[in-house]
Design an enzyme around this catalytic site. Structure first.
Site, PDB file in Angstrom:
ATOM      1  N   GLN A  74     111.784 -15.764  67.639  1.00  0.00           N
ATOM      2  CA  GLN A  74     113.097 -15.911  67.013  1.00  0.00           C
ATOM      3  C   GLN A  74     112.995 -16.503  65.608  1.00  0.00           C
ATOM      4  O   GLN A  74     113.932 -17.132  65.106  1.00  0.00           O
ATOM      5  CB  GLN A  74     114.023 -16.760  67.891  1.00  0.00           C
ATOM      6  CG  GLN A  74     114.511 -16.039  69.130  1.00  0.00           C
ATOM      7  CD  GLN A  74     115.377 -14.832  68.799  1.00  0.00           C
ATOM      8  OE1 GLN A  74     116.037 -14.772  67.772  1.00  0.00           O
ATOM      9  NE2 GLN A  74     115.365 -13.839  69.682  1.00  0.00           N
ATOM     10  N   SER A  75     111.879 -16.273  64.947  1.00  0.00           N
ATOM     11  CA  SER A  75     111.640 -16.833  63.620  1.00  0.00           C
ATOM     12  C   SER A  75     112.646 -16.343  62.577  1.00  0.00           C
ATOM     13  O   SER A  75     112.799 -15.141  62.356  1.00  0.00           O
ATOM     14  CB  SER A  75     110.222 -16.460  63.171  1.00  0.00           C
ATOM     15  OG  SER A  75     110.036 -16.712  61.795  1.00  0.00           O
ATOM     16  N   ASN A  76     113.321 -17.287  61.921  1.00  0.00           N
ATOM     17  CA  ASN A  76     114.187 -16.947  60.792  1.00  0.00           C
ATOM     18  C   ASN A  76     113.359 -16.429  59.620  1.00  0.00           C
ATOM     19  O   ASN A  76     113.772 -15.520  58.899  1.00  0.00           O
ATOM     20  CB  ASN A  76     114.994 -18.166  60.357  1.00  0.00           C
ATOM     21  CG  ASN A  76     115.925 -18.664  61.434  1.00  0.00           C
ATOM     22  OD1 ASN A  76     116.688 -17.897  62.014  1.00  0.00           O
ATOM     23  ND2 ASN A  76     115.866 -19.949  61.722  1.00  0.00           N
TER      24      ASN A  76
END
Length: 314
Positions: A74-76
């Site tokens: 879920q890395s921005n």
């Protein structure tokens, strides 16, 4: 330090007063402000845009035709790397640990929409896998975890200058501390005394990382013990949605209509709230909360979504 740069964001981002949130915390109406770096324009916004302007500028100057980076699923940063690559006509490969889970919502869904290719590293070290992908692709640049390097941190030197122009007499900027580059850039420009980082647990010991990067950018020596960092908000670990983060999300949403994410800005606001309670941040001083974005990640966190749904009435 100088490096090539590309234009990706919409600057300056707004600086907004938060009087109802301030009142709820026992502060004066002019004591609390939100620096809206979640409104940076590209790919659903967030702080990583400022770093990517510099890291991708350097990649293009080196002749890269593709970019490779790592992060959590879920890395921005991964989402915005994919968005920036699409805008610049580059291929993007995202290397994540483990394997695909049951849900691909949140940032993962946007990664696909932007056309990025995901490589799952399984039990292997994701940095090692990323190096292999770079070698396979040929004209590819490796973008560091979180976009955090002395090059990327220059984006937050610029943000700090914006902030000073918008509110010269602010006392403290509060920011989530993840991979370290955002805080490093702020510290390099503002000095350690005006920046309060809230550790999110992304790194085992982020202080030496921040000190090193900030020193490289400022071209001076900054010691880790000079940094102001709160570490009590990590809780059971980086990927977990904590009770204090849930409380912070609820309070900010219900006083200012602003959404935080469960991992970074939720923890950072929880740290700000704790700092007001223990007197670290005081009434009469102007505190700025750096909103680093991350909204898509909210929808990729099952616990955060379940919590929000539990708040529904009627």
């Amino acid at each position: 330090m100088s490096a090539p740069k590309v234009s990706l964001g919409t600057w300056p981002t707004p600086l907004e007063p938060a009087p109802r949130l301030a009142a709820a915390l026992g502060l004066g109406p002019d004591d609390l402000w939100l620096k809206r770096d979640d409104l940076g324009g590209l790919g659903a916004g967030g702080n990583k845009i400022r770093k990517l302007e510099w890291t991708l500028g350097a990649a293009l100057a080196d002749g890269a035709e593709a970019v490779v980076t790592t992060g959590a699923p879920q890395s921005n940063h991964a989402r915005l790397t994919a968005a920036a690559a699409a805008r610049l006509g580059l291929d993007a490969v995202l290397v994540f640990p483990g394997g695909p889970g049951a849900s691909r919502s949140g940032n993962l869904a946007l990664d696909g929409l932007f056309g990025a290719r995901v490589v799952w590293a399984g039990d292997r070290d994701r940095a090692e896998v990323a190096d292999e992908v770079v070698a396979e692709l040929g004209k590819a640049a490796l973008i560091p975890f979180g976009g955090s390097s002395a090059v990327g941190a220059q984006g937050y030197v610029e943000s700090a200058r914006e902030l000073v122009a918008q509110l010269p007499d602010f006392t403290t900027a509060v920011v989530a501390l993840g991979s370290g580059g955002t805080m490093a850039g702020l510290v390099a420009e503002l000095g350690p005394d005006r920046v309060l980082g809230v550790d999110t647990g992304a790194l085992a010991d982020p202080l030496p990382v921040v000190a090193r990067m900030a020193g490289e950018v400022a071209e001076t020596t900054i010691d880790a013990d000079q940094l102001r960092v709160r570490r009590e908000q990590v809780g059971p670990g980086y990927p977990h949605f904590t009770e204090s983060s849930a409380a912070a999300l609820t309070l900010v949403a219900r006083t200012e209509g602003v959404i935080l994410d469960p991992i970074y800005t939720g923890r950072a606001m929880a740290g700000l709230i704790a700092a007001v309670k223990d007197g670290t941040l005081r009434p009469g001083d102007k505190t700025v909360f750096i909103h680093t974005g991350g909204l898509p990640g909210f929808f990729g966190n099952a616990d955060a979504v379940a919590y929000a749904e539990s708040q529904l009435t009627g």
